[in-house]
Write an enzyme that holds these catalytic residues in place. Structure first.
Site, mmCIF file in Angstrom:
data_model
loop_
_atom_site.group_PDB
_atom_site.id
_atom_site.type_symbol
_atom_site.label_atom_id
_atom_site.label_comp_id
_atom_site.label_asym_id
_atom_site.label_seq_id
_atom_site.Cartn_x
_atom_site.Cartn_y
_atom_site.Cartn_z
ATOM 1 C CB SER A 1 -32.255 -13.556 54.477
ATOM 2 O OG SER A 1 -31.526 -13.311 53.314
ATOM 3 N N GLY A 2 -33.454 -11.654 56.910
ATOM 4 C CA GLY A 2 -34.499 -11.575 57.914
ATOM 5 C C GLY A 2 -34.030 -11.089 59.262
ATOM 6 N N GLY B 1 -27.370 -15.911 54.375
ATOM 7 C CA GLY B 1 -27.770 -16.654 55.557
ATOM 8 C C GLY B 1 -28.374 -15.850 56.672
ATOM 9 C CG ASP C 1 -37.616 -9.240 51.737
ATOM 10 O OD1 ASP C 1 -38.412 -10.183 51.925
ATOM 11 O OD2 ASP C 1 -36.388 -9.391 51.607
ATOM 12 C CG HIS D 1 -36.043 -13.215 50.951
ATOM 13 N ND1 HIS D 1 -35.663 -11.967 51.383
ATOM 14 C CD2 HIS D 1 -35.019 -14.039 51.279
ATOM 15 C CE1 HIS D 1 -34.468 -12.032 51.933
ATOM 16 N NE2 HIS D 1 -34.054 -13.285 51.884
#
Length: 253
Positions: free
Chosen positions: A206-207, A204, A114, A69
């Protein structure tokens, strides 16, 4: 004429106010953490995507692992501690190719699969500031009560932000307990957080990587405004990760 003006305003807003791709749906930042020792996590990657950002991890000199995402027009910075400064340790890259997991659906309310791989425009120079993180060697699920850590840049509580890398500790949560919060939980996800304090990933990060025992076991994916958070389970995707890198690796880079 007045109706025409209204139509034009609506049309312009649809162009200018359109949210950025998927990043805005599932953003995360570190809550309840502390500033990391500078460059103590040399695998951390900062992904700039327009005016927003995500985290990521260097898993090979030419490859960064992140959340699907977070896809967009990405600039990758490695070797950073204070992302607002032009540190001599930093290495900045464009992305040669994007590889979003084929079963990821950005229209889904829950981000299944994801996972995204970014092939850098050139291989990173490995040194004390930039080093890849090891992936797990097993595809098995993680048991509960495993001590892990997460790190990222951004909000450190509800109102305060920082440009420096922050980190915190979390503990894996049983699948049974996590399904009370997230009934859609799949075997490609794991949960981690703290039940007695606000320690979690939030908007913030994410990933970014979930590190357990020196291996990256998860990728920060999504969550509510309280622990636990949900992570893509890296072990589930080991075969896909290896296949993509093997197929697209350029030996001349």
């Amino acid at each position: 004429m007045e109706q025409l003006h209204v139509f034009l305003l609506i049309f312009l807003c649809s162009l200018l106010c359109k949210p950025s791709p998927s990043v805005g749906k599932f953003q995360h930042k570190i809550i309840g953490g502390h500033e990391a020792k500078p460059h103590s996590r040399p695998y951390m990657a900062h992904l700039q995507i327009g005016h927003v950002f995500c985290g990521g991890s260097l898993i090979d000199p030419g490859w960064v692992l992140s959340a699907a995402h977070c896809h967009g027009d990405i600039t990758v910075t490695l070797g950073a501690h204070d992302i607002s400064q032009a540190e001599n340790s930093q290495q900045i890259f464009g992305v040669k190719s994007y590889h979003v997991h084929p079963e990821y659906d950005d229209e889904s309310p829950v981000p299944f699969n994801d996972v995204m791989l970014l092939q850098l425009t050139s291989k990173a120079e490995l040194n004390r500031y930039v080093q890849p993180i090891a992936l797990p060697t097993s595809t098995r699920d993680l048991p509960q009560n495993i001590h892990c850590s997460i790190a990222g840049w951004g909000l450190i509580d509800k109102i305060h932000t920082t440009d420096k890398l922050f980190e915190t500790n979390v503990t894996t949560v049983s699948r049974r307990l996590c399904k009370r919060y997230y009934p859609e939980l799949s075997d490609g996800m794991i949960c981690a957080g703290s039940s007695d304090k606000m320690t979690d990933s939030s908007q913030g990060d994410s990933g970014g990587p979930l590190i357990c025992g020196g291996f990256q076991e998860g990728i920060v994916s999504f969550g509510y405004h309280h622990p636990p958070g949900v992570y893509a389970r890296v072990g589930k995707y080991l075969a896909w990760i290896r296949q993509v890198i093997s197929k697209h690796e350029d030996p001349e880079i």
